[in-house]
Design a protein around this motif. Structure first.
Motif, PDB file in Angstrom:
ATOM      1  N   UNK A  65      -8.878  -5.944  76.772  1.00  0.00           N
ATOM      2  CA  UNK A  65      -9.174  -6.135  78.345  1.00  0.00           C
ATOM      3  C   UNK A  65      -8.336  -7.223  78.518  1.00  0.00           C
ATOM      4  N   UNK A  66      -7.536  -7.257  78.821  1.00  0.00           N
ATOM      5  CA  UNK A  66      -6.152  -8.599  79.008  1.00  0.00           C
ATOM      6  C   UNK A  66      -6.606  -9.191  80.606  1.00  0.00           C
ATOM      7  N   UNK A  67      -7.322  -8.511  81.440  1.00  0.00           N
ATOM      8  CA  UNK A  67      -7.761  -9.241  82.790  1.00  0.00           C
ATOM      9  C   UNK A  67      -8.748 -10.212  82.176  1.00  0.00           C
ATOM     10  N   UNK A  68      -9.735  -9.676  81.636  1.00  0.00           N
ATOM     11  CA  UNK A  68     -10.987 -10.411  81.146  1.00  0.00           C
ATOM     12  C   UNK A  68     -10.490 -11.661  80.090  1.00  0.00           C
ATOM     13  N   UNK A  69      -9.495 -11.377  79.230  1.00  0.00           N
ATOM     14  CA  UNK A  69      -9.036 -12.378  78.328  1.00  0.00           C
ATOM     15  C   UNK A  69      -8.399 -13.465  79.022  1.00  0.00           C
ATOM     16  N   UNK A  70      -7.569 -13.055  79.901  1.00  0.00           N
ATOM     17  CA  UNK A  70      -6.776 -13.873  80.804  1.00  0.00           C
ATOM     18  C   UNK A  70      -7.763 -14.975  81.672  1.00  0.00           C
ATOM     19  N   UNK A  71      -8.671 -14.323  82.357  1.00  0.00           N
ATOM     20  CA  UNK A  71      -9.792 -14.847  83.159  1.00  0.00           C
ATOM     21  C   UNK A  71     -10.713 -15.909  82.266  1.00  0.00           C
TER      22      UNK A  71
END
Length: 96
Positions: A29-35
Motif C-alpha cells: 500500500x504505497x500511499x499508506x507507506x509514504x504517508x
C-alpha cells in the motif's frame, strides 16, 4: 492516532504509531507507506532525531514521487528542507 499524538506534542508516541503504520503498509500500500513515513519524519524531527527524520522523509519522498502522490511528496520534502544540512537542534522546535 499518530497524527493526534504529534499534534499534542507527543513526538515519541507519534513516532511509534507511525512506525507501526509503515510496517502495515510496506510493500502493498504505497500511499499508506509514504504517508506513514512522512509523518514519522515529522515526529522524528520534532523529537530531535534529525538523521532519522531525513531518512524517513527521503524514503517518503521517493515513494510519493514514483507514485505521483504530489501532496505527500511535498510534505516529505518540507521535512527534508527543515532538517536540512547543518541544522542544529537545541530544543524541540527551536533552531540554533
Amino acid at each position: 492516532m499518530a497524527e493526534a499524538y504529534l499534534a499534542l506534542g507527543e513526538a515519541g508516541t507519534a513516532a511509534a504509531w507511525f512506525e507501526r503504520g509503515v510496517e502495515l503498509a510496506r510493500g502493498g500500500y504505497p500511499f499508506g507507506e509514504a504517508r506513514a513515513l512522512a509523518g514519522l519524519a515529522a515526529a522524528r524531527l520534532r523529537a530531535g532525531d534529525v538523521a532519522g527524520a531525513r531518512d524517513a522523509a527521503g524514503q517518503a519522498a521517493g515513494i510519493a514521487a514514483a507514485c505521483r502522490f504530489r501532496l505527500l511528496e511535498g510534505r516529505a520534502r518540507a521535512v527534508l528542507a527543515e532538517a536540512g544540512p547543518g541544522r542544529l537542534i537545541t530544543g524541540v522546535g527551536r533552531r540554533s
